[in-house]
Design an enzyme around this catalytic site. Structure first.
Site, short mmCIF file in Angstrom:
data_model
loop_
_atom_site.label_atom_id
_atom_site.label_comp_id
_atom_site.label_asym_id
_atom_site.label_seq_id
_atom_site.Cartn_x
_atom_site.Cartn_y
_atom_site.Cartn_z
N HIS A 41 0.96 -1.20 -0.21
CA HIS A 41 0.05 -0.01 0.12
C HIS A 41 0.85 1.29 0.00
O HIS A 41 1.86 1.35 0.88
CB HIS A 41 -1.00 -0.01 1.09
CG HIS A 41 -2.01 0.87 1.07
ND1 HIS A 41 -1.88 2.22 1.24
CD2 HIS A 41 -3.45 0.66 1.10
CE1 HIS A 41 -3.02 2.75 1.15
NE2 HIS A 41 -3.97 1.88 1.12
N ARG A 90 -6.51 10.27 -0.14
CA ARG A 90 -6.24 10.81 -1.45
C ARG A 90 -7.57 10.88 -2.13
O ARG A 90 -7.62 11.78 -3.37
CB ARG A 90 -5.06 10.00 -2.11
CG ARG A 90 -3.80 9.89 -1.66
CD ARG A 90 -2.88 9.05 -2.38
NE ARG A 90 -3.00 7.61 -1.73
CZ ARG A 90 -3.37 6.63 -2.31
NH1 ARG A 90 -3.24 6.45 -3.48
NH2 ARG A 90 -3.13 5.44 -1.66
#
Length: 605
Positions: A241, A261
Site C-alpha cells: 500500500h 487521497r
C-alpha cells in the site's frame, strides 16, 4: 489425548468479512455452521479496510455499471485476473451492499438520500460506498450482529493448526473430514468433524517487517490449504500500500487509508513538488489528468471523469514513492508527505476522515487538518491465494472452499482499492452456499475423522515443548521478516530472491528446531512457534514465484526485468507441494475470456 470434539456441516475458519458472510450464507442454506477465529469476534482485519466498498451502484454517476467496474478491475490487475471472478464480483457487488443496508449498516448519504460513493484509485467513477473512513468496521459490526442473531456458533481465540482429510491427515488423500486446533487461552485441543471447511483466514503480511497487517495475518489459510493438497495461484503478487505511517517507529506500517487521497489529498516530496505527475504511465494517460491545472479542475468539476495522479492504482503510486525516497527526495523519516490540509478545510477533514485525524493526533502528534502526514509503502495485501472455482470458491480438495484474501484469482497482479470489501461479500456468500450444498450431498455418507490423524496433529502441536535449548521463535520470526523485507520486497532482483531462498532453507532447519518454555496456558511463544511454519511456507511460495516471473507487472517488480512482457500476460503461476514437502511452481495458461466480455475493453476504450 485430552480432546474436545464437535460435529458440524460447515466449519468456517476466520471471522472477518469473508468468514462471517460465508457462515451466514451456509446457515441460511440449512447447514449446521460454526465459525473459528484466532482473535475475538469483531476484531477482524477487515476493519482496516477503511475507505469503502467498491460497487457500481451508479448513485453519483448514472453511466457507471458492472461492465465499467469489470473493465477497471481487469485493467488494475494487468489482465491476470480470472475473468469470471471479476465478472461475478462486478455484477453482484451492488446487491451485497444493499443487503448490508437491509441488515442495518449505516452508510453515508448523498443529498438525495442514496448511499454516498467516493473516488478511489483505478476506478473510473466514484463507486465506493462508505461510512466515513470506518467502512470495514461498520461492515464487521453488521455481519457480526447478524451472525449472533442467527445463533451461529463461534469459537473465539481458537487456532486451527491442521485440516483433516479422508486419508487420515494432511495430504492429498481425499476430501475434507474436519479440522484440528487448540484454544489459545488454555492450550486444550479441539477437533471439528465437518465435510465442508471454508477458509477465510486473510493474508500473509506478518512475514514482512513493515506491514499494515495485524498479528493474525501469518498465512495460516494459504499454508493449511497447500499442506492439504490444494494449489495456490499468483503468489508473487504482493501489494505494498502506498501510504503507511512512517513515524514514530512504534507505528511504522500502520495503514493510512486511500480515502485521504480519494478526498483530495496530494503527495509531495521534500522539495514540495507534487511528484506523481512525473510517474503517470502511458497506459493511464487517456484517463488521467496530465497537468496540475487539469487535476485541480477535476476536484471541483468531475464532468470529464479525469483522475489526479495520486489516484493511480496502488502499485504505480507505491513505486513512485519508493523512487522518490531512493533519489533522496524523501521526508525526514524516510517517506514522503501526504497533504490534505492545504486542500480541504478542517471541518471537512474531521467529518470525512475521523479515524485518520485521531490516528495521527494520538500516535504521531500530527494534526492532519493543519500539517502534512509522513507516509511510505507498507506490505498490505496478497493478491495470490488458494486456487478456486470462480462460481463456488471450491479448491481442488473436495469439501475445501476459500474466500476473501486467502483466495486467489480475483485481483490478478494488483488489487484496486475498495475491491477487497466487495470481494469478500460476493465470494464469502458464494463459498458459504457451495459449502452447505456439498455437506448436504454427503449427509448420508460422511467419513469419520481418523483417530491417528488427531493424535498426529496433537503431537506436532506439542513438539516445541519436547525440545530443550532449541531456537527461539521470536528470533526466527525476526530473521524471516528481515529477509522478506530486504530481499523480496517492493523491488526485486534474481540475485536477491535467490539469496532469500537460501535463507529460507536455513530457516526451515531452525523452524524444525523451535523450542518453547512453560506450559500451554497463555503462552504466546508457543502460538508463534505454531504460526512460523505457515509463514515460512508462504514466504517460500512468494519467493519461488517471484523468481520464476521474469517481468514487472502489478505488485511484482523485477529491477532486472523492468518491463511487462506480453508472453507473461498469458500465464498464471501455480504453487503446489510435492509429497516430500517441497514447493514447486508451474506455469498455467490464463482462462480464455468470452468474446462478449472482451468487447468491453473496446467499448470503453
Amino acid at each position: 489425548m485430552d480432546l474436545e470434539r464437535h460435529d458440524y456441516d460447515v466449519v468456517v475458519v476466520g471471522a472477518g468479512g469473508a468468514g462471517l458472510r460465508a457462515a451466514i450464507a451456509a446457515h441460511e442454506a440449512g447447514a449446521r455452521t460454526a465459525v473459528v477465529c484466532k482473535s475475538l469476534l469483531g476484531k477482524a482485519h477487515t476493519v482496516m479496510a477503511e475507505g469503502g466498498i467498491a460497487a457500481a451502484m451508479a448513485n453519483l454517476y448514472p453511466e457507471d455499471n458492472w461492465r465499467v467496474h469489470f473493465r477497471d478491475t481487469m485493467r488494475g490487475g494487468k489482465m491476470l485476473n480470472h475473468w469470471r471472478m471479476a465478472q461475478l464480483h462486478a455484477q453482484e457487488a451492488p446487491d451485497r451492499v444493499r443487503e448490508l443496508e437491509d441488515w442495518g449498516a449505516l452508510f453515508d448519504r448523498t443529498p438525495e438520500g442514496l448511499i454516498s460513493q467516493r473516488d478511489f484509485g483505478g476506478h473510473r467513477y466514484a463507486r465506493l460506498a462508505h461510512v466515513g473512513d470506518r467502512t470495514g468496521l461498520e461492515l464487521i459490526r453488521t455481519l457480526q450482529q447478524r451472525t449472533v442473531a442467527l445463533g451461529i456458533d463461534v469459537y473465539m481465540e481458537c487456532t486451527v493448526t491442521r485440516l483433516l482429510t479422508e486419508g487420515g491427515g494432511a495430504g492429498r488423500e481425499g476430501g475434507i473430514t474436519g479440522a484440528f486446533g487448540y484454544w489459545r487461552e488454555s492450550g486444550r485441543f479441539v477437533a471439528w468433524q465437518a465435510p465442508s471447511v471454508v477458509l477465510a483466514t486473510g493474508g500473509i503480511g506478518k512475514a514482512w517487517k513493515v506491514t499494515s497487517n495485524s498479528w493474525e495475518y501469518t498465512g495460516d489459510g494459504h499454508s493449511l490449504a497447500l499442506q492439504a493438497g490444494a494449489s495456490l495461484v499468483n503468489m508473487e503478487f504482493v501489494q505494498f500500500h502506498p501510504t503507511g505511517m512512517v513515524w514514530p517507529p512504534s507505528v511504522k506500517g500502520i495503514l493510512v487509508t486511500e480515502s485521504v487521497r480519494g478526498d483530495g489529498g496530494i503527495l509531495k516530496n521534500s522539495s514540495g513538488n507534487r511528484f506523481m505527475f512525473d510517474y503517470i504511465p502511458d497506459f493511464f494517460r487517456k484517463e488521467t489528468a496530465e497537468t496540475e491545472d487539469e487535476a485541480d479542475r477535476w476536484y471541483t468539476d468531475k464532468k470529464n471523469n479525469r483522475r489526479p495522479p495520486e489516484l493511480l492504482p496502488r502499485d504505480e503510486v507505491a513505486r513512485a514513492i519508493n523512487s522518490e525516497v531512493k533519489a533522496g527526495r524523501g521526508s525526514p523519516h524516510g517517506g514522503v508527505f501526504l497533504d490534505i490540509a492545504s486542500r480541504r478545510d478542517a471541518d471537512y477533514i474531521r467529518k470525512r476522515l475521523p479515524s485518520m485525524y485521531h490516528q495521527f493526533k494520538e500516535l504521531a502528534d500530527v494534526d492532519i487538518t493543519a500539517e502534512p502526514m509522513e507516509v511510505g509503502p507498507t506490505c498490505h495485501y496478497v493478491m495470490g491465494g488458494v486456487e478456486v472455482d470462480p462460481d463456488t470458491e471450491a479448491a481442488r480438495i473436495p469439501g475445501l472452499f476459500a474466500a476473501g484474501e486467502v483466495a486467489g484469482g480475483m485481483h490478478g497482479s494488483n488489487r484496486l482499492g475498495g475491491n477487497s470489501l466487495s470481494d469478500l461479500l460476493v465470494f464469502g456468500r458464494r463459498a458459504g452456499v457451495a459449502a452447505a450444498e456439498h455437506a448436504s450431498k454427503l449427509s448420508g455418507a460422511r467419513v469419520e475423522v481418523a483417530e491417528e490423524a488427531l493424535a498426529d496433529a496433537g503431537r506436532a502441536a506439542l513438539a516445541p515443548f519436547e525440545r530443550d535449548g532449541g531456537e527461539n521463535p521470536y528470533a526466527v520470526q525476526h530473521d524471516l521478516q528481515q529477509t522478506m523485507n530486504d530481499l523480496v520486497g517492493i523491488i526485486r532482483t534474481r540475485s536477491e530472491i535467490e539469496q532469500a531462498l537460501e535463507r529460507i532453507e536455513q530457516l526451515k532447519v531452525r523452524v524444525a528446531n523451535l523450542s518453547v518454555e512453560g506450559h500451554r496456558q497463555y503462552n504466546p511463544g508457543w502460538h508463534l512457534a505454531l504460526d512460523l511454519p505457515h509463514m515460512l511456507l508462504v514466504s517460500e511460495c512468494v519467493a519461488k514465484a517471484a523468481l520464476e516471473r521474469e517481468e514487472s507487472r502489478g505488485g511484482h517488480t523485477r529491477d532486472d526485468f523492468p518491463a511487462a512482457d506480453a508472453e507473461w500476460a498469458k500465464i498464471n503461476l501455480i504453487c503446489e507441494r510435492s509429497p516430500d514437502g517441497a514447493v514447486t511452481v508451474r506455469r498455467q495458461p490464463l482462462p480464455v475470456m468470452p468474446h462478449d466480455l472482451a468487447e468491453v475493453f473496446e467499448e470503453l476504450a
